[in-house]
Design a protein around this motif. Structure first.
Motif, PDB file in Angstrom:
ATOM      1  N   ALA A   1       0.548  -1.471  -0.231  1.00  0.00           N
ATOM      2  CA  ALA A   1      -0.233  -0.383   0.006  1.00  0.00           C
ATOM      3  C   ALA A   1       1.207   1.227  -0.140  1.00  0.00           C
ATOM      4  O   ALA A   1       0.336   2.473  -0.742  1.00  0.00           O
ATOM      5  CB  ALA A   1      -0.748   0.022   1.237  1.00  0.00           C
ATOM      6  N   VAL A   2       2.047   1.566   0.838  1.00  0.00           N
ATOM      7  CA  VAL A   2       3.191   2.401   1.078  1.00  0.00           C
ATOM      8  C   VAL A   2       3.748   1.973  -0.653  1.00  0.00           C
ATOM      9  O   VAL A   2       3.733   3.898  -1.046  1.00  0.00           O
ATOM     10  CB  VAL A   2       3.998   2.119   2.182  1.00  0.00           C
ATOM     11  N   LEU A   3       4.200   1.687  -1.269  1.00  0.00           N
ATOM     12  CA  LEU A   3       4.245   1.712  -2.586  1.00  0.00           C
ATOM     13  C   LEU A   3       4.148   1.780  -3.769  1.00  0.00           C
ATOM     14  O   LEU A   3       4.344   2.723  -4.309  1.00  0.00           O
ATOM     15  CB  LEU A   3       5.824   0.425  -2.700  1.00  0.00           C
ATOM     16  N   ASN A   4       2.836   1.664  -3.329  1.00  0.00           N
ATOM     17  CA  ASN A   4       1.201   2.252  -4.394  1.00  0.00           C
ATOM     18  C   ASN A   4       1.406   3.570  -4.398  1.00  0.00           C
ATOM     19  O   ASN A   4       1.727   3.945  -5.437  1.00  0.00           O
ATOM     20  CB  ASN A   4      -0.018   0.744  -4.499  1.00  0.00           C
ATOM     21  N   ALA A   5       1.324   3.901  -3.047  1.00  0.00           N
ATOM     22  CA  ALA A   5       0.846   4.772  -3.194  1.00  0.00           C
ATOM     23  C   ALA A   5       2.321   6.494  -3.530  1.00  0.00           C
ATOM     24  O   ALA A   5       1.848   7.257  -4.653  1.00  0.00           O
ATOM     25  CB  ALA A   5       0.730   5.650  -1.658  1.00  0.00           C
ATOM     26  N   LEU A   6       3.327   5.578  -2.955  1.00  0.00           N
ATOM     27  CA  LEU A   6       4.221   6.068  -3.713  1.00  0.00           C
ATOM     28  C   LEU A   6       4.896   6.247  -5.181  1.00  0.00           C
ATOM     29  O   LEU A   6       5.319   6.891  -6.103  1.00  0.00           O
ATOM     30  CB  LEU A   6       5.502   5.647  -3.034  1.00  0.00           C
ATOM     31  N   THR A   7       4.333   4.972  -5.592  1.00  0.00           N
ATOM     32  CA  THR A   7       4.678   4.613  -7.393  1.00  0.00           C
ATOM     33  C   THR A   7       3.637   6.081  -7.489  1.00  0.00           C
ATOM     34  O   THR A   7       4.058   6.878  -8.985  1.00  0.00           O
ATOM     35  CB  THR A   7       4.429   3.335  -7.055  1.00  0.00           C
ATOM     36  N   ALA A   8       2.838   6.239  -6.834  1.00  0.00           N
ATOM     37  CA  ALA A   8       1.263   6.875  -7.989  1.00  0.00           C
ATOM     38  C   ALA A   8       1.922   8.428  -8.004  1.00  0.00           C
ATOM     39  O   ALA A   8       1.758   9.325  -8.572  1.00  0.00           O
ATOM     40  CB  ALA A   8       0.558   6.678  -7.350  1.00  0.00           C
ATOM     41  N   ASP A   9       2.233   8.687  -6.900  1.00  0.00           N
ATOM     42  CA  ASP A   9       2.924  10.050  -6.424  1.00  0.00           C
ATOM     43  C   ASP A   9       4.409  10.822  -7.801  1.00  0.00           C
ATOM     44  O   ASP A   9       4.053  11.387  -7.984  1.00  0.00           O
ATOM     45  CB  ASP A   9       3.169  10.184  -4.370  1.00  0.00           C
ATOM     46  N   ILE A  10       5.614   9.255  -7.635  1.00  0.00           N
ATOM     47  CA  ILE A  10       6.188  10.321  -7.879  1.00  0.00           C
ATOM     48  C   ILE A  10       6.518   9.959  -9.151  1.00  0.00           C
ATOM     49  O   ILE A  10       6.923  10.278 -10.430  1.00  0.00           O
ATOM     50  CB  ILE A  10       7.361   8.926  -7.128  1.00  0.00           C
ATOM     51  N   GLY A  11       5.672   8.485 -10.063  1.00  0.00           N
ATOM     52  CA  GLY A  11       5.205   8.138 -11.712  1.00  0.00           C
ATOM     53  C   GLY A  11       5.907   7.322 -11.900  1.00  0.00           C
ATOM     54  O   GLY A  11       6.258   6.678 -13.410  1.00  0.00           O
ATOM     55  N   GLU A  12       6.975   6.694 -10.819  1.00  0.00           N
ATOM     56  CA  GLU A  12       8.056   5.654 -11.643  1.00  0.00           C
ATOM     57  C   GLU A  12       8.451   4.307  -9.999  1.00  0.00           C
ATOM     58  O   GLU A  12       7.501   4.475  -8.990  1.00  0.00           O
ATOM     59  CB  GLU A  12       9.279   6.336 -11.392  1.00  0.00           C
ATOM     60  N   THR A  13       8.687   3.095 -11.145  1.00  0.00           N
ATOM     61  CA  THR A  13       9.242   1.851 -10.088  1.00  0.00           C
ATOM     62  C   THR A  13       9.875   2.348  -8.576  1.00  0.00           C
ATOM     63  O   THR A  13      10.720   2.954  -8.896  1.00  0.00           O
ATOM     64  CB  THR A  13       9.856   1.169 -11.195  1.00  0.00           C
TER      65      THR A  13
END
Length: 257
Positions: free
Chosen positions: A94-106
């Protein structure tokens, strides 16, 4: 030194092996049976017998000095399996998904193994152009952001020993392979509190990593983001450091609950 007879009465036989492993894990560096026994207070013969059995079964391995022991393959696998448990992983993703959505990268989480950093979890970018490094991939220490972040946490003496002995393969024209150059890079990483990979592991890929710490302030794993240079620059990645640090702090708290 504790009374050798007391723990014989207070530590059940079936707990002794577990308590030895607990002390090894807490130490975080190779330790001798004598050092571990300062906390346990078992008879000398008993603690040496326990270490011998754990080494035979692959839970411990003897260090290069012949006297100290560190986590063996089976113990390291246990730690990775615990970190990968469904309950912990659900929150972590959940944390990784939010971070990826925020930054836009893997975004990736990696843990140190003996031969490099192993990808424990990742969430891919939605961009069609992406760099394939699946879960379970092992990447080198010396030329990746996560690897350099780990090396920066080693004691200076241990880092020097590693750099003197390790084989540093060339992956790109930017890969640092001379020990003195890597040592300077690790010092920079230690001072900055984050690590970078500026096309050192793969041509056309940049990455940045921050530490995920345990309750003793030691590196437990790393959180990183990587992307193709066609889409983002190293300076752009550094602009996301605040988000990465906050996510790393959240992941550290979750892992320790």
């Amino acid at each position: 030194m504790a009374d050798a007879s007391a723990p014989e009465k207070t530590i059940p036989t079936n707990l002794r092996l577990l308590m030895v492993l607990e002390e090894i894990a807490a130490a975080g560096v190779p330790v001798t049976p004598t050092a571990v026994n300062e906390s346990l207070g078992l008879p000398k013969a008993t603690v040496h017998r326990l270490f011998h059995r754990l080494e035979q079964e692959g839970f411990l391995q003897r260090d290069i000095d012949g006297r100290s022991y560190s986590a063996g393959l089976r113990l390291r696998k246990i730690s990775i399996n615990v970190l990968s448990s469904s309950r912990v992983r659900t929150v972590r993703l959940a944390v990784l998904n939010a971070l990826t959505a925020d930054i836009g990268e893997t975004c990736n989480i990696a843990t140190p193994e003996r031969d490099g950093m192993v990808y424990l979890d990742r969430v891919e970018t939605k961009w069609p152009l992406r760099i394939q490094l699946p879960i379970g991939t092992t990447v080198p220490f010396h030329c990746t952001a996560s690897g350099k972040m780990y090396l920066s946490t080693l004691a200076p003496r241990m880092l020097s020993k590693y750099l003197a002995a390790a084989i540093m393969d060339v992956h790109t024209a930017r890969t640092l392979t001379r020990p003195e150059d890597i040592h300077r890079e690790i010092e920079t990483t230690r001072n900055n509190g984050y690590a970078t990979d500026d096309e050192e592991f793969m041509d056309g890929m940049v990455a940045i990593a921050v530490p995920i710490m345990d309750d003793l302030g030691r590196l437990m794993s790393t959180l990183s983001v990587h992307a193709p240079t066609q889409r983002i620059s190293m300076d752009d990645l550094k602009g996301h450091l605040g988000r990465l640090m906050k996510a790393a702090s959240d992941l550290s708290e979750m892992a320790l609950r």
